[in-house]
Design a protein around this motif. Structure first.
Motif, PDB file in Angstrom:
ATOM      1  N   ARG A  19       0.827  -1.207   0.000  1.00  0.00           N
ATOM      2  CA  ARG A  19       0.000   0.000   0.000  1.00  0.00           C
ATOM      3  C   ARG A  19       0.864   1.262   0.000  1.00  0.00           C
ATOM      4  NH1 ARG A  19      -3.605  -2.126   3.212  1.00  0.00           N
ATOM      5  NH2 ARG A  19      -2.428  -1.649   5.076  1.00  0.00           N
ATOM      6  N   ILE A  20       1.895   1.277   0.817  1.00  0.00           N
ATOM      7  CA  ILE A  20       2.796   2.433   0.885  1.00  0.00           C
ATOM      8  C   ILE A  20       3.515   2.619  -0.454  1.00  0.00           C
ATOM      9  CG2 ILE A  20       4.941   3.283   1.929  1.00  0.00           C
ATOM     10  CD1 ILE A  20       3.936   1.940   4.567  1.00  0.00           C
ATOM     11  N   ARG A  22       2.607   1.633  -3.421  1.00  0.00           N
ATOM     12  CA  ARG A  22       1.655   2.092  -4.453  1.00  0.00           C
ATOM     13  C   ARG A  22       1.411   3.595  -4.343  1.00  0.00           C
ATOM     14  NH1 ARG A  22      -1.121  -2.943  -3.319  1.00  0.00           N
ATOM     15  NH2 ARG A  22      -0.821  -4.309  -5.109  1.00  0.00           N
ATOM     16  N   GLU A  23       1.444   4.125  -3.144  1.00  0.00           N
ATOM     17  CA  GLU A  23       1.260   5.566  -2.938  1.00  0.00           C
ATOM     18  C   GLU A  23       2.478   6.361  -3.412  1.00  0.00           C
ATOM     19  OE1 GLU A  23      -1.350   7.459  -1.806  1.00  0.00           O
ATOM     20  OE2 GLU A  23      -2.538   5.618  -1.913  1.00  0.00           O
ATOM     21  N   LEU A  24       3.663   5.769  -3.347  1.00  0.00           N
ATOM     22  CA  LEU A  24       4.889   6.467  -3.725  1.00  0.00           C
ATOM     23  C   LEU A  24       5.154   6.453  -5.234  1.00  0.00           C
ATOM     24  CD1 LEU A  24       7.304   5.335  -0.870  1.00  0.00           C
ATOM     25  CD2 LEU A  24       6.248   7.585  -1.195  1.00  0.00           C
ATOM     26  N   ARG A 111       1.525  -2.329  -9.739  1.00  0.00           N
ATOM     27  CA  ARG A 111       0.656  -1.721 -10.740  1.00  0.00           C
ATOM     28  C   ARG A 111       1.124  -2.173 -12.112  1.00  0.00           C
ATOM     29  NH1 ARG A 111       2.460   4.610 -11.054  1.00  0.00           N
ATOM     30  NH2 ARG A 111       4.176   4.245 -12.470  1.00  0.00           N
TER      31      ARG A 111
END
Length: 128
Positions: A19-20, A22-24, A111
């Motif tokens: 999750r982290i 994917r945010e970066l 992704r």
């Protein structure tokens, strides 16, 4: 019970890491887009060189965490790791262009790569 708790904890840790990361990834995209839009007369400026160094450090840090780019440009289109957003009217099954790089963490796809699918191009080395 102990093994199950440890397995649950490990799954939660991996999910949080994904999750982290994917945010970066969009931050890296924006940095790379910014570098791509540096005017030619400023290509060797301190700011441009600094941006390139930050981008390289960002990519190196992701690599240390196990994040790898999905092979795209020149590769055979694979719907499990590529998202086709454009097609060459000439047909083909190769990735002709990469609009957004895809990444994976181990076996997990963070992704997919956003790509254009088209005919094979002998001048493409398949490295990106």
């Amino acid at each position: 019970l102990k093994r199950r708790s440890e397995a649950d904890f490990e799954r939660a840790r991996i999910a949080a890491s994904e999750r982290i990361l994917r945010e970066l990834l969009p931050v890296l995209d924006d940095l790379q887009d910014g570098i791509g839009h540096i005017p030619a007369d400023l290509a060797d400026s301190g700011l441009a060189n600094g941006m390139r160094l930050v981008e390289q450090k960002f990519r190196n840090s992701l690599a240390k965490l196990g994040v790898e780019p999905v092979p795209a440009r020149g590769a055979t289109f694979d719907p499990t790791v590529h998202e086709a957003v454009d097609f060459d009217p000439a047909g083909g099954d190769r990735v002709a262009a990469v609009y957004r790089q895809g990444y994976r963490l181990g076996d997990a796809l963070l992704r997919p790569a956003m790509v254009k699918v088209g005919p094979a191009d002998e001048s493409i080395d398949g490295s990106r």
